[in-house]
Design a protein around this motif. Sequence first.
Motif, PDB file in Angstrom:
ATOM      1  N   LEU A  25       0.907  -1.236   0.030  1.00 32.06           N
ATOM      2  CA  LEU A  25       0.201   0.100  -0.146  1.00 32.06           C
ATOM      3  C   LEU A  25       1.024   1.238  -0.073  1.00 32.06           C
ATOM      4  O   LEU A  25       0.573   2.312   0.652  1.00 32.06           O
ATOM      5  N   ALA A  63       0.124   4.177   2.779  1.00 35.45           N
ATOM      6  CA  ALA A  63      -0.513   3.961   4.053  1.00 35.45           C
ATOM      7  C   ALA A  63       0.487   4.129   5.197  1.00 35.45           C
ATOM      8  O   ALA A  63       0.502   3.480   6.332  1.00 35.45           O
ATOM      9  N   ALA A  65       4.541   5.379   6.762  1.00 36.08           N
ATOM     10  CA  ALA A  65       5.999   4.866   7.047  1.00 36.08           C
ATOM     11  C   ALA A  65       5.933   3.466   6.978  1.00 36.08           C
ATOM     12  O   ALA A  65       5.081   2.977   7.402  1.00 36.08           O
ATOM     13  N   ILE A  67       6.022   0.447   8.508  1.00 35.75           N
ATOM     14  CA  ILE A  67       6.387  -0.282  10.014  1.00 35.75           C
ATOM     15  C   ILE A  67       7.281  -1.500  10.143  1.00 35.75           C
ATOM     16  O   ILE A  67       7.770  -1.517  11.048  1.00 35.75           O
ATOM     17  N   LYS A  68       7.086  -2.156   9.207  1.00 35.14           N
ATOM     18  CA  LYS A  68       8.132  -3.394   9.198  1.00 35.14           C
ATOM     19  C   LYS A  68       9.577  -3.075   9.119  1.00 35.14           C
ATOM     20  O   LYS A  68      10.426  -3.515   9.977  1.00 35.14           O
ATOM     21  N   MET A  70      10.708   0.042  10.421  1.00 36.36           N
ATOM     22  CA  MET A  70      11.259   0.792  11.537  1.00 36.36           C
ATOM     23  C   MET A  70      11.216  -0.238  12.903  1.00 36.36           C
ATOM     24  O   MET A  70      11.917   0.118  13.698  1.00 36.36           O
ATOM     25  N   TYR A 104      -6.076   5.499   1.139  1.00 32.53           N
ATOM     26  CA  TYR A 104      -5.030   5.894   2.498  1.00 32.53           C
ATOM     27  C   TYR A 104      -4.142   6.893   2.142  1.00 32.53           C
ATOM     28  O   TYR A 104      -3.229   6.554   1.503  1.00 32.53           O
ATOM     29  N   LEU A 106      -2.057   7.837   5.352  1.00 29.89           N
ATOM     30  CA  LEU A 106      -2.204   7.664   6.901  1.00 29.89           C
ATOM     31  C   LEU A 106      -0.661   8.031   7.054  1.00 29.89           C
ATOM     32  O   LEU A 106       0.306   7.600   6.676  1.00 29.89           O
ATOM     33  N   GLY A 107      -0.613   8.281   8.290  1.00 30.71           N
ATOM     34  CA  GLY A 107       0.729   8.586   8.968  1.00 30.71           C
ATOM     35  C   GLY A 107       1.570   9.338   8.081  1.00 30.71           C
ATOM     36  O   GLY A 107       1.449  10.683   7.447  1.00 30.71           O
ATOM     37  N   GLU A 111       1.603  13.116   5.919  1.00 33.18           N
ATOM     38  CA  GLU A 111       2.502  13.947   5.655  1.00 33.18           C
ATOM     39  C   GLU A 111       3.080  14.048   4.583  1.00 33.18           C
ATOM     40  O   GLU A 111       3.678  15.391   4.216  1.00 33.18           O
ATOM     41  N   PRO A 130      -2.386   8.123  12.356  1.00 33.20           N
ATOM     42  CA  PRO A 130      -2.534   6.957  13.537  1.00 33.20           C
ATOM     43  C   PRO A 130      -1.381   6.552  14.283  1.00 33.20           C
ATOM     44  O   PRO A 130      -1.476   5.511  14.837  1.00 33.20           O
ATOM     45  N   LEU A 134       0.569   2.830  17.276  1.00 33.82           N
ATOM     46  CA  LEU A 134       1.723   1.955  17.149  1.00 33.82           C
ATOM     47  C   LEU A 134       2.758   2.356  17.925  1.00 33.82           C
ATOM     48  O   LEU A 134       3.899   1.742  18.129  1.00 33.82           O
ATOM     49  N   VAL A 136       4.049   5.512  18.486  1.00 30.58           N
ATOM     50  CA  VAL A 136       5.138   6.382  18.266  1.00 30.58           C
ATOM     51  C   VAL A 136       4.177   7.891  17.859  1.00 30.58           C
ATOM     52  O   VAL A 136       2.723   7.741  18.101  1.00 30.58           O
ATOM     53  N   GLY A 139       6.558  11.742  12.431  1.00 28.16           N
ATOM     54  CA  GLY A 139       7.880  12.075  12.118  1.00 28.16           C
ATOM     55  C   GLY A 139       8.302  12.679  11.107  1.00 28.16           C
ATOM     56  O   GLY A 139       9.604  13.050  10.801  1.00 28.16           O
TER      57      GLY A 139
HETATM   58  C1  HXC Z   1       4.561  -1.579   6.334  1.00 23.45           C
HETATM   59  C2  HXC Z   1       2.348  -1.821   5.543  1.00 23.45           C
HETATM   60  C3  HXC Z   1       1.958  -0.627   5.892  1.00 23.45           C
HETATM   61  C4  HXC Z   1       2.887   0.222   6.550  1.00 23.45           C
HETATM   62  C5  HXC Z   1       0.186  -1.554   5.153  1.00 23.45           C
HETATM   63  N1  HXC Z   1       1.179  -2.332   4.913  1.00 23.45           N
HETATM   64  N2  HXC Z   1       0.511  -0.494   5.703  1.00 23.45           N
HETATM   65  N3  HXC Z   1       3.573  -2.271   5.555  1.00 23.45           N
HETATM   66  N4  HXC Z   1       4.062  -0.151   6.615  1.00 23.45           N
HETATM   67  N5  HXC Z   1       2.486   1.501   6.880  1.00 23.45           N
HETATM   68  C6  HXC Z   1       1.089  -3.774   4.469  1.00 23.45           C
HETATM   69  C7  HXC Z   1       0.397  -4.663   4.910  1.00 23.45           C
HETATM   70  O1  HXC Z   1       1.322  -5.101   6.268  1.00 23.45           O
HETATM   71  C8  HXC Z   1       0.301  -5.798   4.043  1.00 23.45           C
HETATM   72  O2  HXC Z   1       1.132  -6.559   3.654  1.00 23.45           O
HETATM   73  C9  HXC Z   1      -0.146  -4.765   2.887  1.00 23.45           C
HETATM   74  O3  HXC Z   1       0.328  -3.503   3.140  1.00 23.45           O
HETATM   75  C10 HXC Z   1      -1.627  -4.797   2.978  1.00 23.45           C
HETATM   76  O4  HXC Z   1      -2.321  -4.376   4.047  1.00 23.45           O
HETATM   77  P1  HXC Z   1      -3.583  -4.621   4.915  1.00 23.45           P
HETATM   78  O5  HXC Z   1      -3.421  -4.145   5.973  1.00 23.45           O
HETATM   79  O6  HXC Z   1      -3.582  -6.308   4.587  1.00 23.45           O
HETATM   80  O7  HXC Z   1      -4.702  -4.088   4.158  1.00 23.45           O
HETATM   81  P2  HXC Z   1      -6.005  -3.438   4.676  1.00 23.45           P
HETATM   82  O8  HXC Z   1      -6.645  -4.513   5.642  1.00 23.45           O
HETATM   83  O9  HXC Z   1      -6.848  -3.084   3.335  1.00 23.45           O
HETATM   84  O10 HXC Z   1      -5.677  -2.363   5.436  1.00 23.45           O
HETATM   85  C11 HXC Z   1      -5.242  -1.095   4.903  1.00 23.45           C
HETATM   86  C12 HXC Z   1      -4.803  -0.183   6.221  1.00 23.45           C
HETATM   87  C13 HXC Z   1      -3.810  -1.032   7.116  1.00 23.45           C
HETATM   88  C14 HXC Z   1      -6.136   0.289   7.035  1.00 23.45           C
HETATM   89  C15 HXC Z   1      -4.354   0.938   5.673  1.00 23.45           C
HETATM   90  O11 HXC Z   1      -2.858  -1.650   6.056  1.00 23.45           O
HETATM   91  C16 HXC Z   1      -3.091  -0.003   8.040  1.00 23.45           C
HETATM   92  O12 HXC Z   1      -3.492   0.348   9.048  1.00 23.45           O
HETATM   93  N6  HXC Z   1      -1.763   0.087   7.645  1.00 23.45           N
HETATM   94  C17 HXC Z   1      -0.941   0.802   8.729  1.00 23.45           C
HETATM   95  C18 HXC Z   1      -1.343   2.560   8.820  1.00 23.45           C
HETATM   96  C19 HXC Z   1      -0.429   3.172   9.800  1.00 23.45           C
HETATM   97  O13 HXC Z   1      -0.597   2.954  10.945  1.00 23.45           O
HETATM   98  N7  HXC Z   1       0.318   4.166   9.109  1.00 23.45           N
HETATM   99  C20 HXC Z   1       1.117   4.923   9.976  1.00 23.45           C
HETATM  100  C21 HXC Z   1       2.451   4.244   9.849  1.00 23.45           C
HETATM  101  S1  HXC Z   1       3.670   4.891  11.026  1.00 23.45           S
HETATM  102  P3  HXC Z   1       1.434  -8.040   4.149  1.00 23.45           P
HETATM  103  O14 HXC Z   1       2.616  -8.487   3.648  1.00 23.45           O
HETATM  104  O15 HXC Z   1       1.357  -8.143   5.668  1.00 23.45           O
HETATM  105  O16 HXC Z   1       0.250  -8.697   3.681  1.00 23.45           O
HETATM  106  C22 HXC Z   1       4.066   6.371  10.071  1.00 23.45           C
HETATM  107  C23 HXC Z   1       5.088   7.072  11.027  1.00 23.45           C
HETATM  108  C24 HXC Z   1       5.808   8.172  10.317  1.00 23.45           C
HETATM  109  O17 HXC Z   1       3.541   6.664   9.155  1.00 23.45           O
HETATM  110  C25 HXC Z   1       6.582   8.437  11.663  1.00 23.45           C
HETATM  111  C26 HXC Z   1       6.723   7.926  13.027  1.00 23.45           C
HETATM  112  C27 HXC Z   1       7.829   7.222  13.177  1.00 23.45           C
END
Ligand code: HXC
Length: 257
Positions: A25, A63, A65, A67-68, A70, A104, A106-107, A111, A130, A134, A136, A139
């Motif tokens: 994503l 979706a 940064a 997460i895996k 970081m 999406y 997000l995060g 930004e 969001p 997590l 955090v 950033g």
């Molecule tokens: C790594 C991600 C990811 C992310 C999604 N994926 N978001 N991998 N980092 N941020 C991966 C999933 O692990 C999955 O891979 C694949 O993308 C599809 O995602 P699903 O979750 O299966 O899809 P869905 O059920 O449709 O849900 C979509 C979603 C959800 C609601 C957007 O993926 C989600 O909540 N993602 C995280 C959103 C988030 O928290 N963003 C903020 C990140 S922190 P696999 O291989 O597992 O199937 C950030 C902080 C920056 O941005 C600064 C602070 C340090």
Amino acid sequence: MTYETVLVERKGRTALVTLNRPKALNALNLQVMNEVVAATEELDRDPGIGCIVLTGSEKAFAAGADIKEMRPRSYMDMYLTDWFTAWDRLGALRTPTVAAVSGYALGGGCELAMLCDILLASDTAVFGQPEIKLGVIPGIGGSQRLTRAVGKAKAMELCLTGRTMDAAEAERAGLVSRVVPAAELLGEALAVAETVAGMSAPVAMMAKEAVNRAFETTLAEGVRFERRLFHAVFAVADQKEGMGAFVEKRPPVFGHR
Ligand code: HXC
């Protein structure tokens, strides 16, 4: 240059940069960051480009940064690599940028969109910070840019609860300039970009600089900055062309860079 996680297309004076990590994503890992920054800086240096559109897929602008990537990092990893600081260079481009957001944002995705100058959303867009869920905080400037965009009340709620906003709420809150149907998003973003790219390039750069200054300074200093730039545009041939074209009732033909 060629990139693995972004696609770069040129359409006349407009460039389209598409995040291309669909399986994740468009999660923003270091490679995506480095490639987006390198690709947009390359376009920024190109006098043939007057506006850059940044987009993702229909399901996800990004979706967040990665997460895996970081998850295992230590404080020292983050500090010594100055994690995410390269993103600042996207906000420092002189060429105007348009974020075309579908799905999406997000995060880090939200930004990233806020690092762009014009933010257009499709009716499927979902915005949020969001990170708190997590364990955090934002950033890549989210706590600052979201607050400036939508005010403390909403920014605080979004950052503290992780609640997301749909496109309509984002538009009401002033985060995005317009919402369009998903199928029309890219066409609309490219049309906006073409309009911007058709303006005088140096004057568009100055307009961008002036608006951005509003986020960095007091009103009095900002107005002074604007006034100096306003005076400076009278040294640009495009001022004579633009005003001359109006008086002569014809479309202007602006020089570029
Ligand atoms: C790594 C991600 C990811 C992310 C999604 N994926 N978001 N991998 N980092 N941020 C991966 C999933 O692990 C999955 O891979 C694949 O993308 C599809 O995602 P699903 O979750 O299966 O899809 P869905 O059920 O449709 O849900 C979509 C979603 C959800 C609601 C957007 O993926 C989600 O909540 N993602 C995280 C959103 C988030 O928290 N963003 C903020 C990140 S922190 P696999 O291989 O597992 O199937 C950030 C902080 C920056 O941005 C600064 C602070 C340090």
